[in-house]
Structures are given as C-alpha cells and as structure tokens.
Design an enzyme around this catalytic site. Structure first.
Site: not given
Ligand code: T46
Length: 140
Positions: A52
């Site tokens: 993303h």
């Molecule tokens: C990136 C990498 C390194 C939350 O509720 N709070 C938060 O602060 C975050 C970051 C996520 N969430 C929830 C949202 C989704 O339901 O946790 C789930 C997974 O989140 P996300 O798809 O963002 O996770 P990653 O590990 O794919 O990505 C995250 C960052 O968003 C991203 O920008 O660089 O970590």
C-alpha cells in the site's frame, strides 16, 4: 513525492562495554513530529507486509532486530532497500508504494509515524495509487 526523497538516516549510537544505546529525537533524527509508534514482529519468513501507499503519512522504518527488505515504488522508479542494522532507519515520505518481505527469524520492524492511524490515508489498490501519483506529477 519521489523515491529520491526517501533516505537512509544514521542515528546517534553510544557504545560502551555494556552494549549500544541508540537514540532518536523528534524533528532532529526524524524530519517530522512523531505521533505514533508501532512495531511488527513474529512475521513468518514468507509473509509480505505493506502492499500500500500513504497519502500524507511520513515514516521512519527501523530494523531494531534482524533484517527485512523494503521495495519502494513512486509509480515511476522502484528501489529495493535491505534494513539489517538497528542504528539506521529508512525515511519514507508520503505517496510511496511499499512492499516488505524476506523477514529474518526474530526480526522486529519498528515504525515511527507522523500521524495517528487513519484507514482513509491508505491507497490499498495499486491502480488508484498510480492514478493519484500521475495527477500529482501532471500538476507539478
Ligand atoms: C508500513 C509497514 C511497515 C491499526 O489499527 N493501527 C495502526 O497503527 C496500524 C499501522 C495498523 N492498524 C491495523 C490496520 C489493519 O487492520 O492493523 C492492520 C494491519 O495494518 P497494515 O495493513 O497497515 O499493516 P502492514 O504491516 O502491512 O503495514 C504497516 C504500515 O501501514 C505501512 O505503512 O510501511 O507497516
């Protein structure tokens, strides 16, 4: 925003016989005010994270333990960065598609973020990201 605005940052490291102490200060070692901290751990080796881009969010991504690879993509150029040292971070500006892979066993990915969590800040569809990025480039 372009890949060349992303950069590796060296954090100050205090080394003595007891070990290493690394510190990071708001607006000094990260070019933004830190509003949120999160970390990713216990990632199976074959898992992919990211996939993303963020509309506004800026981040500093740090491998505080172990290593992983980050593919950065601004819609025109791509670059692969390996993070494997706890005293460096990768600054990622807004509007960069990222894919994180190849997590080593026991790795921990620490993220310092410029904004609170907001699902509306995400492009989770690559075509939508490309379209928005092309509009930004056209208007520059
Ligand atoms: C990136 C990498 C390194 C939350 O509720 N709070 C938060 O602060 C975050 C970051 C996520 N969430 C929830 C949202 C989704 O339901 O946790 C789930 C997974 O989140 P996300 O798809 O963002 O996770 P990653 O590990 O794919 O990505 C995250 C960052 O968003 C991203 O920008 O660089 O970590």
């Amino acid at each position: 925003m372009r890949i060349n605005q992303c950069k590796i940052v060296d954090f100050p490291r205090i080394v003595d016989k007891r070990g290493n102490l690394i510190f990071i200060e708001n607006n000094i070692h990260v070019p933004f005010s830190i509003q949120r901290v999160y970390y990713i751990c216990d990632v199976p080796h074959e898992s992919l994270r990211g996939g993303h881009a963020h509309k506004e969010l800026q981040q500093m991504i740090i491998a505080v333990s172990g290593s992983f690879d980050i593919l950065l993509d601004d819609g025109v150029n791509k670059e692969m960065v390996t993070l494997n040292r706890s005293c460096i971070g990768l600054y990622v500006c807004s509007m960069i598609w990222r894919e994180i892979s190849n997590f080593s066993s026991g790795s921990v990915c620490l993220v310092l973020a410029s904004l609170p969590y907001d699902e509306q800040d995400y492009f989770r569809n690559y075509s939508d990201f490309l379209e928005a990025q092309q509009l930004i480039i056209r208007d520059q």
